[in-house]
Design a protein around this motif. Structure first.
Motif, PDB file in Angstrom:
ATOM      1  N   GLN A 177     -14.742  13.250   4.028  1.00  0.00           N
ATOM      2  CA  GLN A 177     -15.330  14.543   4.484  1.00  0.00           C
ATOM      3  C   GLN A 177     -16.173  13.966   5.774  1.00  0.00           C
ATOM      4  N   ARG A 178     -15.907  12.929   6.395  1.00  0.00           N
ATOM      5  CA  ARG A 178     -16.721  12.536   7.671  1.00  0.00           C
ATOM      6  C   ARG A 178     -16.055  13.386   8.646  1.00  0.00           C
ATOM      7  N   ILE A 179     -14.970  13.845   8.643  1.00  0.00           N
ATOM      8  CA  ILE A 179     -14.439  14.913   9.660  1.00  0.00           C
ATOM      9  C   ILE A 179     -13.721  15.985   8.962  1.00  0.00           C
ATOM     10  N   LYS A 180     -13.510  17.069   9.472  1.00  0.00           N
ATOM     11  CA  LYS A 180     -12.841  17.992   8.691  1.00  0.00           C
ATOM     12  C   LYS A 180     -11.266  17.830   8.633  1.00  0.00           C
ATOM     13  N   PRO A 181     -10.645  18.532   7.621  1.00  0.00           N
ATOM     14  CA  PRO A 181      -9.157  18.011   7.297  1.00  0.00           C
ATOM     15  C   PRO A 181      -8.182  18.341   8.496  1.00  0.00           C
ATOM     16  N   LEU A 182      -7.520  17.653   8.804  1.00  0.00           N
ATOM     17  CA  LEU A 182      -6.495  17.824   9.946  1.00  0.00           C
ATOM     18  C   LEU A 182      -5.527  18.834   9.370  1.00  0.00           C
ATOM     19  N   SER A 183      -4.702  19.509  10.276  1.00  0.00           N
ATOM     20  CA  SER A 183      -3.764  20.257  10.180  1.00  0.00           C
ATOM     21  C   SER A 183      -2.488  19.422   8.963  1.00  0.00           C
ATOM     22  N   TYR A 184      -1.654  19.988   8.466  1.00  0.00           N
ATOM     23  CA  TYR A 184      -0.766  19.582   7.692  1.00  0.00           C
ATOM     24  C   TYR A 184       0.359  18.433   8.687  1.00  0.00           C
ATOM     25  N   TRP A 185       0.745  18.810   9.819  1.00  0.00           N
ATOM     26  CA  TRP A 185       1.707  18.025  10.441  1.00  0.00           C
ATOM     27  C   TRP A 185       1.039  16.677  11.122  1.00  0.00           C
ATOM     28  N   MET A 191      -7.411  19.650   1.134  1.00  0.00           N
ATOM     29  CA  MET A 191      -6.350  20.239   2.096  1.00  0.00           C
ATOM     30  C   MET A 191      -5.873  21.636   1.384  1.00  0.00           C
ATOM     31  N   GLY A 192      -6.252  21.816   0.381  1.00  0.00           N
ATOM     32  CA  GLY A 192      -5.803  23.099  -0.754  1.00  0.00           C
ATOM     33  C   GLY A 192      -4.132  23.154  -0.593  1.00  0.00           C
ATOM     34  N   LEU A 193      -3.486  21.989  -0.780  1.00  0.00           N
ATOM     35  CA  LEU A 193      -2.134  21.893  -0.837  1.00  0.00           C
ATOM     36  C   LEU A 193      -1.443  22.126  -2.469  1.00  0.00           C
ATOM     37  N   THR A 194      -0.139  22.807  -2.098  1.00  0.00           N
ATOM     38  CA  THR A 194       0.495  23.099  -3.369  1.00  0.00           C
ATOM     39  C   THR A 194       1.153  21.578  -3.559  1.00  0.00           C
ATOM     40  N   GLN A 195       1.768  21.570  -4.906  1.00  0.00           N
ATOM     41  CA  GLN A 195       2.410  20.379  -5.390  1.00  0.00           C
ATOM     42  C   GLN A 195       3.550  20.012  -4.238  1.00  0.00           C
ATOM     43  N   ASN A 236       0.824  -1.240   0.029  1.00  0.00           N
ATOM     44  CA  ASN A 236       0.013   0.107   0.113  1.00  0.00           C
ATOM     45  C   ASN A 236       0.891   1.364   0.122  1.00  0.00           C
ATOM     46  N   ASN A 237       2.201   1.266   0.348  1.00  0.00           N
ATOM     47  CA  ASN A 237       3.076   2.185   0.277  1.00  0.00           C
ATOM     48  C   ASN A 237       3.042   2.799  -1.306  1.00  0.00           C
ATOM     49  N   TYR A 238       2.858   1.955  -2.281  1.00  0.00           N
ATOM     50  CA  TYR A 238       2.973   2.507  -3.669  1.00  0.00           C
ATOM     51  C   TYR A 238       1.758   2.961  -4.084  1.00  0.00           C
ATOM     52  N   THR A 239       0.853   3.263  -3.432  1.00  0.00           N
ATOM     53  CA  THR A 239      -0.503   3.612  -3.909  1.00  0.00           C
ATOM     54  C   THR A 239      -1.046   4.942  -3.554  1.00  0.00           C
ATOM     55  N   PHE A 240       0.027   5.733  -3.347  1.00  0.00           N
ATOM     56  CA  PHE A 240      -0.206   7.037  -2.790  1.00  0.00           C
ATOM     57  C   PHE A 240      -0.904   7.997  -4.163  1.00  0.00           C
ATOM     58  N   SER A 241      -0.368   7.462  -5.307  1.00  0.00           N
ATOM     59  CA  SER A 241      -1.109   8.422  -6.376  1.00  0.00           C
ATOM     60  C   SER A 241      -2.436   7.992  -6.737  1.00  0.00           C
ATOM     61  N   ASN A 242      -3.027   7.019  -6.146  1.00  0.00           N
ATOM     62  CA  ASN A 242      -4.533   6.769  -6.393  1.00  0.00           C
ATOM     63  C   ASN A 242      -5.402   7.685  -5.683  1.00  0.00           C
ATOM     64  N   TYR A 243      -4.754   8.351  -4.463  1.00  0.00           N
ATOM     65  CA  TYR A 243      -5.755   9.139  -3.554  1.00  0.00           C
ATOM     66  C   TYR A 243      -5.135  10.530  -3.355  1.00  0.00           C
ATOM     67  N   SER A 244      -4.069  10.874  -3.882  1.00  0.00           N
ATOM     68  CA  SER A 244      -3.186  11.966  -3.670  1.00  0.00           C
ATOM     69  C   SER A 244      -4.011  13.218  -4.308  1.00  0.00           C
ATOM     70  N   ASP A 245      -4.756  13.284  -5.311  1.00  0.00           N
ATOM     71  CA  ASP A 245      -5.300  14.264  -5.822  1.00  0.00           C
ATOM     72  C   ASP A 245      -6.440  14.909  -4.993  1.00  0.00           C
ATOM     73  N   ALA A 246      -6.974  13.804  -4.082  1.00  0.00           N
ATOM     74  CA  ALA A 246      -8.338  14.077  -3.458  1.00  0.00           C
ATOM     75  C   ALA A 246      -7.443  14.931  -2.075  1.00  0.00           C
ATOM     76  N   LEU A 247      -6.619  14.398  -1.631  1.00  0.00           N
ATOM     77  CA  LEU A 247      -5.986  15.084  -0.232  1.00  0.00           C
ATOM     78  C   LEU A 247      -5.480  16.538  -0.746  1.00  0.00           C
ATOM     79  N   LYS A 248      -4.832  16.788  -1.880  1.00  0.00           N
ATOM     80  CA  LYS A 248      -4.788  18.095  -2.518  1.00  0.00           C
ATOM     81  C   LYS A 248      -5.678  18.819  -2.501  1.00  0.00           C
ATOM     82  N   THR A 249      -6.756  18.306  -3.196  1.00  0.00           N
ATOM     83  CA  THR A 249      -7.888  19.359  -3.346  1.00  0.00           C
ATOM     84  C   THR A 249      -8.573  19.629  -1.836  1.00  0.00           C
TER      85      THR A 249
END
Length: 556
Positions: free
Chosen positions: A101-109, A44-48, A29-42
């Motif tokens: 979205q069952r909870i609000k996005p946590l802080s970055y750290w 949490m409002g993250l830069t690349q 599962n460590n190699y699957t980050f790209s499958n959900y990274s866009d959802a986290l980025k959107t």
């Protein structure tokens, strides 16, 4: 009764190996980050750059695998598996709560912590699986490593295709799978995977290769089954569910081995039991003459023997172990051979990870709009390298006392050729390079595992293994983060609005050349290690040959 106990242990050993395969099938599962990274980025409002740092936090989790290594010498396999499954459940479970979205996005750290937990969870699972299976199958470490690492290579495709078939690539559902499925799959391994005593019966050992051939065959069928699903285009819901059901059946099919072993040994036990009843001979439990002689043995002689044994034990404690004997991690790192293995491993997995992490940008630089085929080639051929190298290296160790590092050396020089091919950027270069790098990366992972156990022993193997795999985050940082990132930025053109891009063969040419040189250095290190460890493999060969001869003479 002894045969019955041996039969029970043998069936339990193979059942434990099947549960180990299941755990490895969900450990990528460590190699699957790209499958959900866009959802986290959107969400949490993250830069690349911030998103990339989240990915680094995930990889840093592997660096804490040393904790699993330390624990492997102190606590049992079930406890280690339980820790890993709970940690993964929490780490990926919290990410699922955020993405769904069952909870609000946590802080970055805070998100960095939970991604690190998810990444670290697999180190506990892998440590428990590899250490236990290496000890249970001491005579076939190469095939064991190849099979287990091969299923890790397939796990990314298993998760991805199951999610695509059942949930239409929903990132929230995918994270729920990462949280729940490993936890559930670890339960049978917690129940059945144990380090078992050697039965002392050489007959089953001679048949292990046949059973490993069954596991390899099933793995190949699964690999082509997944590949057929990937390349066959869009699928309807009915066909997707049929695919998912078929995949689950294939993953369950290795159970035929422990069932077959149990039934066969049970029949053998019943046959021998009947023969014993027919041919019982009453004999005294202890020969009277020998008993009298034992009584006459002077007590002083016994004391002398015990003192000699005590002195030998003291001398054994003081003597530093030689290659092939059990080393603590402190004894291992004081040897030149450990650091030769460490650096050669770094040159292989570090450069291989660079290709995997940057395949998207590499494809775009060479004008490919869709790079999914290259990712599939890396995954499938990486699996082939893991499976094939375990069998091939074991064959040459047993037949000709060939040092296992020579297989690593061959993969290193082949990997250098792959990088040169990609640097040339001819038509089809990226296809050929992806296949070569995938194979060689798989070889490095599969062959280094049994090599370390043969050189430094199995007693403290869990910690030694986890120190070696520090090369994964270290290699990713050095070759992917620093080398590829710096050289790409030096060639890239800044675009309006921030960021940069690079199109053309020059974007990664220097990266490929530097990695080819690193692979050649790794080749030289592996050749040196093969020369230095030749006596170890000669002893392994002689030991296997003597046991085989003894088994043949006893059977005749």
């Amino acid at each position: 009764m002894q045969l019955q106990v041996s039969s029970s242990l043998l069936a339990r050993k193979w059942l434990g190996f099947v549960t180990a395969i299941w755990v490895q099938s969900i450990s990528g599962n460590n190699y699957t980050f790209s499958n959900y990274s866009d959802a986290l980025k959107t969400l949490m409002g993250l830069t690349q750059l911030e998103l990339n740092n989240l990915s680094v936090a995930k990889d840093v989790g592997k660096a804490f695998g040393i904790l699993a290594g330390l624990a492997s010498d102190k606590i049992s396999t079930p406890v280690i598996l339980l820790i890993g499954s709970i940690e993964g459940f929490v780490g990926y479970g919290v990410q699922w709560l955020v993405v769904s979205q069952r909870i609000k996005p946590l802080s970055y750290w805070q998100m960095c912590i939970f991604l690190c937990m998810g990444g670290n969870s697999t180190t506990w699972m892998n440590t428990a699986i590899l250490v236990t299976c290496m000890r249970n199958f001491r005579r076939n470490r190469g095939p064991v490593s190849g099979i287990l690492k091969g299923y890790v290579g397939l796990s990314t495709a298993i998760f991805t295709d199951l999610c695509a078939a059942l949930f239409a690539d929903n990132p929230s559902a995918f994270l729920l799978m990462l949280a729940v499925i490993p936890f559930v799959v670890c339960l049978p391994a917690i129940l059945f995977l144990r380090e078992l005593p050697q039965t002392g019966d050489t007959s089953p050992e001679r048949k292990e290769n046949k059973y490993f051939g069954v596991f390899n065959g099933v793995a190949l069928v699964i690999a082509f089954y997944l590949l057929a699903f990937d390349v066959s285009g869009p699928h309807g819901m009915t066909l997707s569910r049929i695919f998912a059901a078929g995949l689950l059946v294939l993953l369950a099919s290795p159970l035929i081995v422990p069932v077959y072993v149990a039934l066969k040994r049970l029949n053998l036990f019943n046959l021998k039991h009947n023969l014993d009843i027919e041919g019982q001979v009453a004999e005294p439990l202890l020969n009277q003459e020998n008993g009298d002689e034992a009584k006459k043995k002077p007590a002083a002689a016994v004391a002398v023997v015990e003192e000699v044994r005590r002195l030998e034990d003291v001398e054994e404690v003081r003597r530093r172990p030689v290659l092939g004997e059990d080393h603590t991690i402190f004894e291992a790192v004081r040897t030149l051979d450990f650091w030769i293995l460490f650096l050669s491993f770094l040159s292989g997995v570090g450069t291989g990870l660079t290709v995997m992490n940057n395949m998207g940008q590499m494809g775009l630089a060479l004008g490919y709009a869709d790079v999914s085929m290259f990712v599939s080639l890396l995954s499938i051929w990486g699996f082939m390298g893991r499976i094939g190298s375990g069998v091939v290296s074991e064959y040459f160790v047993k037949k000709a006392a060939t040092p296992r590092p020579l297989v690593n050396a061959a993969s290193q020089i082949l990997m250098a050729i792959g990088y040169i091919v990609m640097a040339m950027a001819l038509p089809g270069s990226l296809y050929i390079g992806s296949i070569i790098v995938g194979i060689c990366y798989g070889v490095r992972l599969a062959v280094t595992v049994p090599t370390a156990s043969e050189l430094f022993g199995l007693k403290y193997y869990g910690l030694i293994y986890n120190v070696l795999i520090l090369n994964l985050p270290l290699g990713s940082f050095l070759f992917s983060g620093l080398l590829a990132g710096f050289l790409y930025d030096a060639q890239a053109t800044h675009i309006a609005g921030g960021g940069n891009t690079c199109i053309g063969v020059h974007c990664y040419r220097m990266v490929f050349i530097v990695m080819a040189v690193a692979s050649i250095v790794g080749f030289g290190l592996d050749i040196l290690l093969a020369l230095r460890t030749k006596p170890v493999y000669s002893r392994i060969y002689a030991n296997k040959k003597s046991k085989k001869s003894a088994a043949g003479s006893s059977s005749s």
